[in-house]
Design a protein around this motif. Structure first.
Motif, short mmCIF file in Angstrom:
data_model
loop_
_atom_site.label_atom_id
_atom_site.label_comp_id
_atom_site.label_asym_id
_atom_site.label_seq_id
_atom_site.Cartn_x
_atom_site.Cartn_y
_atom_site.Cartn_z
N TYR A 68 0.84 -1.19 0.00
CA TYR A 68 0.00 0.00 0.00
C TYR A 68 0.88 1.25 0.00
O TYR A 68 2.02 1.22 0.45
N SER B 292 -15.00 6.82 -6.96
CA SER B 292 -13.88 6.55 -7.84
C SER B 292 -13.64 7.76 -8.74
O SER B 292 -14.58 8.48 -9.10
N CYS C 235 -4.50 10.21 -10.16
CA CYS C 235 -4.35 9.09 -11.08
C CYS C 235 -5.70 8.43 -11.37
O CYS C 235 -6.60 8.45 -10.53
N LYS C 236 -5.81 7.85 -12.55
CA LYS C 236 -7.04 7.17 -12.94
C LYS C 236 -7.35 6.04 -11.96
O LYS C 236 -6.47 5.26 -11.61
N GLY C 237 -8.60 5.95 -11.53
CA GLY C 237 -9.00 4.90 -10.61
C GLY C 237 -8.78 5.23 -9.15
O GLY C 237 -9.13 4.42 -8.27
N ASP C 238 -8.18 6.38 -8.86
CA ASP C 238 -8.01 6.79 -7.46
C ASP C 238 -9.36 6.86 -6.76
O ASP C 238 -10.40 7.04 -7.39
N ARG C 239 -9.34 6.74 -5.44
CA ARG C 239 -10.53 6.93 -4.63
C ARG C 239 -10.45 8.27 -3.91
O ARG C 239 -9.40 8.63 -3.37
N ASP D 220 -4.90 5.30 -4.13
CA ASP D 220 -5.22 4.26 -5.09
C ASP D 220 -6.12 3.21 -4.44
O ASP D 220 -6.10 3.02 -3.22
N SER D 221 -6.91 2.50 -5.24
CA SER D 221 -7.95 1.62 -4.72
C SER D 221 -7.39 0.45 -3.91
O SER D 221 -7.98 0.05 -2.89
N GLU D 222 -6.23 -0.10 -4.31
CA GLU D 222 -5.65 -1.22 -3.58
C GLU D 222 -5.17 -0.77 -2.19
O GLU D 222 -5.33 -1.49 -1.21
N SER D 223 -4.57 0.40 -2.14
CA SER D 223 -4.13 0.92 -0.85
C SER D 223 -5.32 1.22 0.05
O SER D 223 -5.28 0.99 1.27
#
Length: 401
Positions: free
Chosen positions: A139, A170, A185-189, A223-226
């Motif tokens: 993350y 999103s 960045c694209k896809g950031d939350r 970012d979504s994974e983090s």
């Protein structure tokens, strides 16, 4: 115990004698704890931070029963490993206390029980590895991005609700647009916008905020994974954890060495039309230590040698500078910069252009980690140099340094 153990396959592994075979010398791995503290306006976190003789680490003391710290699970004797995701075991004590004070109304502490901490140190365990093991990998920190509207393409950003997750949005970007250039960045939350958390907002409420933002917005994204990792750890995503991107104003740390005529600037107390009074740096002498250090006329003074001057009077600041003898550090910001961070509800000291740790100062003394606004104001000192009658409306006191 001298009784010989003979394995009975009928009893199998449930044989109570199996306990005897445990290794008495085995050592359990210390387990850090995550404590999230959230206070209301005017409320303290409810604990003291200390460095004590004969004890190692930054120690939690005087946890108020039923207070913010107590309710979070913080305990007397705990040692701090991280503050808002920042490892602080090897950081000077005053800087650790400062990180807590700058965190605002929410604070995330990774701590270790005092006894476990001492045992880990005595065994030579790497405390940083313990913190990493608790949180795991994969993350990244959030990003605080300032977006300035392009006259043609606008802000270049849109937010879409995440299906089934209230308060989660999103990010969609215009390629090469203002938001992308600002570090989004694209896809950031989206986590936070112009000082307001979006977790409780509907999409329509968020859209209304966007329409009211004018020519610029400041947002906190991750970012979504983090984001998933933070949620698994039950860790809040805070601006104090963020990496800044494209911020229009930053506090600056200046280092001055005194010359034959001093530092070569004036320190003045000035009152703005709004009625607020500031410590202002003025009239840098040509080729003086102040000018060479990059001091700007009209900058506001935030710190002297790493200590806040917010609650100090003019003469107190002058005395601190003079007690520094031949060298001193100042943290400064423009008036516009201070207003920018005030609107966001953040301290400008969170994102200083020179974040070097200050030298340890009185680290053996207890530091009360409480709301600075609750501290008593010092008595008004005598005027250092009187201003002329026609200048009195602009500033109260002036001193050449």
């Amino acid at each position: 115990m001298t009784e010989k153990f003979i394995f009975d396959p009928k009893e199998g592994i449930d044989n109570p004698m199996m306990v005897i075979t445990d290794d008495a010398d085995s050592v359990s791995t210390p387990r850090p704890r995550l404590c999230v503290l959230k206070r209301e306006e005017g409320e303290s976190f409810g604990f003291h931070l200390r460095v004590e003789k004969g004890c190692q680490g930054h120690i939690i003391r005087n946890v108020v029963l039923g207070g913010v710290a107590g309710r979070s699970g913080l305990q007397n004797g705990d040692r701090i490993l991280e503050i808002n995701n920042c490892y602080v075991v090897d950081v000077y004590h005053p800087e650790v206390a400062k990180k807590i004070m700058l965190s605002g109304h929410q604070l995330c502490l990774l701590v270790l029980d005092g006894e476990e901490y001492e045992q880990a140190v005595s065994r030579g365990q790497d405390l940083r590895d313990l913190a990493r093991a608790y949180k795991g990998e994969g993350y990244k920190p959030p990003r605080l991005c300032h977006i300035v509207r392009n006259p043609v393409s606008g802000l270049g950003i849109h937010f879409t609700p995440v299906e089934g997750e209230k308060g989660h949005f999103s990010v969609s970007l215009a390629t090469g647009g203002a938001a992308e250039k600002a570090g989004v960045c694209k896809g950031d939350r989206l986590v936070w916008m112009d000082g307001a958390a979006v977790s409780e907002l509907t999409h329509s409420a968020l859209s209304r905020m966007m329409k009211k933002c004018g020519n610029h917005i400041t947002i906190l994204v991750i970012d979504s994974e983090s984001e998933k990792k933070y949620m698994q750890l039950k860790m809040p995503i805070l601006p104090s954890m963020a990496v800044p991107h494209n911020l229009p104003y930053r506090a600056r740390k200046l280092y001055l060495v005194s010359g034959p005529k001093g530092y070569g600037f004036l320190l003045r107390m000035e009152k703005t039309p709004s009625g607020r009074t500031f410590h202002v740096l003025r009239e840098m002498d040509r080729d003086s230590p102040a000018e060479r250090a990059g001091m700007h006329d009209g900058d506001l003074l935030l710190e002297v040698n790493g200590d806040s001057v917010e609650s100090l009077h003019h003469e107190e600041i002058v005395n601190r500078v003079r007690q520094s003898e031949q060298q001193v550090s100042f943290t400064t910001i423009t008036l516009q910069g201070l207003e920018f961070y005030t609107r966001l509800g953040l301290s400008p000291l969170l994102f200083c252009e020179d974040d070097a740790a200050e030298k340890e100062n009185n680290s053996s003394l207890p530091v009360s980690v409480e709301d600075q606004s609750s501290q008593k104001k010092a008595e008004t000192p005598a005027r250092v140099n009187n201003a002329t009658d026609n200048e009195e409306e602009e500033y109260c006191e002036i001193t050449s340094l």
